[in-house]
Write a protein that holds these residues in place. Sequence first.
Motif, PDB file in Angstrom:
ATOM      1  N   SER A 524       0.854  -1.189   0.000  1.00 20.59           N
ATOM      2  CA  SER A 524       0.000   0.000   0.000  1.00 20.59           C
ATOM      3  C   SER A 524       0.886   1.233   0.000  1.00 20.59           C
ATOM      4  CB  SER A 524      -0.916   0.009   1.227  1.00 20.59           C
ATOM      5  OG  SER A 524      -0.150   0.052   2.412  1.00 20.59           O
ATOM      6  N   THR A 525       0.295   2.363  -0.342  1.00 17.03           N
ATOM      7  CA  THR A 525       1.089   3.592  -0.392  1.00 17.03           C
ATOM      8  C   THR A 525       1.574   3.985   1.001  1.00 17.03           C
ATOM      9  OG1 THR A 525      -0.985   4.835  -0.269  1.00 17.03           O
ATOM     10  CG2 THR A 525      -0.038   4.469  -2.458  1.00 17.03           C
ATOM     11  N   ASP A 526       0.752   3.722   2.018  1.00 16.03           N
ATOM     12  CA  ASP A 526       1.168   3.961   3.398  1.00 16.03           C
ATOM     13  C   ASP A 526       1.809   2.686   3.951  1.00 16.03           C
ATOM     14  OD1 ASP A 526       0.079   6.517   3.369  1.00 16.03           O
ATOM     15  OD2 ASP A 526      -1.901   5.763   3.949  1.00 16.03           O
ATOM     16  N   LYS A 527       3.094   2.740   4.156  1.00 15.25           N
ATOM     17  CA  LYS A 527       3.809   1.546   4.596  1.00 15.25           C
ATOM     18  C   LYS A 527       3.332   1.111   5.980  1.00 15.25           C
ATOM     19  CE  LYS A 527       7.978   2.503   1.898  1.00 15.25           C
ATOM     20  NZ  LYS A 527       9.437   2.755   1.945  1.00 15.25           N
ATOM     21  N   THR A 528       3.025  -0.167   6.097  1.00 11.50           N
ATOM     22  CA  THR A 528       2.527  -0.717   7.353  1.00 11.50           C
ATOM     23  C   THR A 528       3.528  -1.727   7.899  1.00 11.50           C
ATOM     24  OG1 THR A 528       0.243  -0.467   6.600  1.00 11.50           O
ATOM     25  CG2 THR A 528       0.626  -1.934   8.467  1.00 11.50           C
ATOM     26  N   TYR A 529       3.876  -1.559   9.177  1.00 12.01           N
ATOM     27  CA  TYR A 529       4.845  -2.439   9.805  1.00 12.01           C
ATOM     28  C   TYR A 529       4.221  -3.115  11.021  1.00 12.01           C
ATOM     29  CZ  TYR A 529       8.163   0.207   6.945  1.00 12.01           C
ATOM     30  OH  TYR A 529       8.816   0.779   5.895  1.00 12.01           O
ATOM     31  N   VAL A 530       4.931  -4.097  11.574  1.00 17.59           N
ATOM     32  CA  VAL A 530       4.353  -4.859  12.679  1.00 17.59           C
ATOM     33  C   VAL A 530       4.026  -3.984  13.885  1.00 17.59           C
ATOM     34  CG1 VAL A 530       5.314  -7.114  12.062  1.00 17.59           C
ATOM     35  CG2 VAL A 530       6.681  -5.520  13.438  1.00 17.59           C
ATOM     36  N   GLN A 531       4.813  -2.933  14.122  1.00 16.09           N
ATOM     37  CA  GLN A 531       4.536  -2.089  15.278  1.00 16.09           C
ATOM     38  C   GLN A 531       3.178  -1.385  15.159  1.00 16.09           C
ATOM     39  OE1 GLN A 531       7.272  -1.909  13.398  1.00 16.09           O
ATOM     40  NE2 GLN A 531       7.822   0.184  12.839  1.00 16.09           N
ATOM     41  N   GLN A 532       2.738  -1.110  13.909  1.00 18.89           N
ATOM     42  CA  GLN A 532       1.405  -0.532  13.739  1.00 18.89           C
ATOM     43  C   GLN A 532       0.318  -1.559  14.046  1.00 18.89           C
ATOM     44  OE1 GLN A 532       3.510   1.020  10.160  1.00 18.89           O
ATOM     45  NE2 GLN A 532       1.623   2.189   9.942  1.00 18.89           N
ATOM     46  N   ARG A 533       0.559  -2.813  13.682  1.00 21.24           N
ATOM     47  CA  ARG A 533      -0.403  -3.869  14.026  1.00 21.24           C
ATOM     48  C   ARG A 533      -0.492  -4.033  15.545  1.00 21.24           C
ATOM     49  NH1 ARG A 533      -2.449  -3.103   9.723  1.00 21.24           N
ATOM     50  NH2 ARG A 533      -2.059  -4.364   7.864  1.00 21.24           N
ATOM     51  N   LEU A 534       0.629  -3.875  16.235  1.00 28.34           N
ATOM     52  CA  LEU A 534       0.605  -3.969  17.692  1.00 28.34           C
ATOM     53  C   LEU A 534      -0.317  -2.903  18.278  1.00 28.34           C
ATOM     54  CD1 LEU A 534       4.425  -4.480  18.446  1.00 28.34           C
ATOM     55  CD2 LEU A 534       2.641  -6.232  18.496  1.00 28.34           C
ATOM     56  N   ARG A 535      -0.203  -1.689  17.766  1.00 32.65           N
ATOM     57  CA  ARG A 535      -1.055  -0.614  18.276  1.00 32.65           C
ATOM     58  C   ARG A 535      -2.522  -0.863  17.931  1.00 32.65           C
ATOM     59  NH1 ARG A 535       3.767   2.368  16.813  1.00 32.65           N
ATOM     60  NH2 ARG A 535       4.572   3.476  18.660  1.00 32.65           N
TER      61      ARG A 535
END
Length: 601
Positions: A524-535
């Motif tokens: 996606s255009t907005d990069k998503t990382y595991v730390q965002q899934r944690l939040r």
Amino acid sequence: MNSVVVPNLSAASLDAEKLALLARGMEGLSAAQLYWVAAWSAEQAVQAQRSGSAVVAVAGKTPDRMTIVYGSQTGNAKRIAEQLARRSEAAGLPVRLLRADAYPQRELALERHLVIVISTQGDGEPPDDARGLFEFIAGKRAPKLPALRFAVLGLGDSSYPQFCVIGRQLDARLAELGGSRFAALGEADVEVEAVATPWAEQTLEQVRELLKQAGTPARVTPLHAVPSRSSQSREQPFMATVLANQRIVARDSERDVRHIELSLEGSGLRYEPGDALGVWPRNPPALVEQWLDALRFDGALKVTHQDRTLALRQWLGQEREITRLNRPFIAALAAASGDGGLTRVLQPEHAAEFAALLAVDQPIDLLHRHPATWQPEMLVAALRPLAPRLYSIASSPKAVGEEVHLTVAVVDYEAHGSAHWGAASDLLAATDEDGRLPVFIEPNERFRLPADGSRDIIMIGPGTGVAPFRAFVQERRESGASGRNWLFFGNRHFTSDFLYQVEWQQALKDGSLHRLDLAFSRDSTDKTYVQQRLREQGAELHAWLKAGANIYVCGDSSHMARDVHAALIDVIATYGSQSPDVAKAWLGELLQQGRYARDVY
């Protein structure tokens, strides 16, 4: 026959922290070793009853002995500390050996002869098992230590900017608190023994003299049982046969990631989920030729260094480090080339520029940019010895028997107009089935599954950091653990980089994996990382932690681990209605208790 008084167990019961520490200390012991611990504990109890104290001490004073404390992330500091303890025992010196998180901090004020062996990890951080002790010594609660004699051996890797900084800080702080050195600070690079061996000899000689002056007689003090060991070791690796070498990403993936299976049959090697496999590498032949071309040297030229004579091609291919930059080589190149720019980047005020150089370039790039006149002997002396690489094990022996599995990202890229490779990953990728690789087991006591199989676990492993969690899930499935397993995994693309996708889907179906949260940063255009899934999953994550779950993180230390740590603090603060400082302190407590464990590199 001596009578033994049976203690009041309710009065003598341990608190939760001591019980957890005791359980971690006994994890992995065989039945024979557990019996030995029981017998040793009984003998200590009898002695304590006779002396009226649970500790071998008189009038609150620490006995004259040497205390060795180690803090280790990858096992090197532990290995050196154990060697020093064995040599001390053999010399008849009273000694005790403790991991940093098992050292009673209140005893520091009573300590007389203290040796600390400690590594520096990542961007100048203490190893996880020494974080509490380091913060205590560095903090306001540290006692004055006018009677302390101490010595510090720092371990590090000069491929990183903050080389041995934790050892330096501890050495300076202990002196600031009033202690006096009986051995100068030692700073060991990846060739640990080159510094550790003479440092240990000096340390033992000084301690022997100090204890003699104190009137402490030399005696043999057996501190612990020595378990039977395989004859295979770091120094004598086992030649493991490759059973499988499979690419597990799509052909169009930006990186080549391999699943590699090795046979340990006949080796005597044993491991647990959470341990690492050490691999002795060799440098890519094509890279060796790049060096010879850049320097205009004949690879067949005989070169003598430290009483060994080998062909230069052999020195570069099998003996010296030529894929990783480090401070000593840059300093040698600066001197050989007379380049003021290289000399400048080594100065403390240019630390950021130095760090950027280490992160981007390999030694061959500097050879091209900074021509110099080398003598072959000078070049070999300037290069560090080739060191083994450690890979988190991706299998449980309960599931795979006498095999060990790895998840390996192959370092192979173009930069500055030429190809670049990694040493061990190139060797692993190039070794086909039935080929053989020199390996050894590196235990990781701080990265273990909970002994209580009913405890829930949370696993955070983006990229190849997922490797130990494949082992964890296998182990929990095979042992019938009833606790829930939650995995956070991230990579670049779902379609090309979802490592072990089929296995995770099967684990969800058979109930050995209970939750799976994914983050693919380039989809996606907005990069998503595991730390965002944690939040995003913060409420449930916090509930698991409050209910007693263990949490594990594996992967990159420079960015991912730091970002995940910050996300966990945010989650605890938000859903626990706490301030960030309180949340940080609670997470630190989990780290000290072993409920929060990190395998970062």
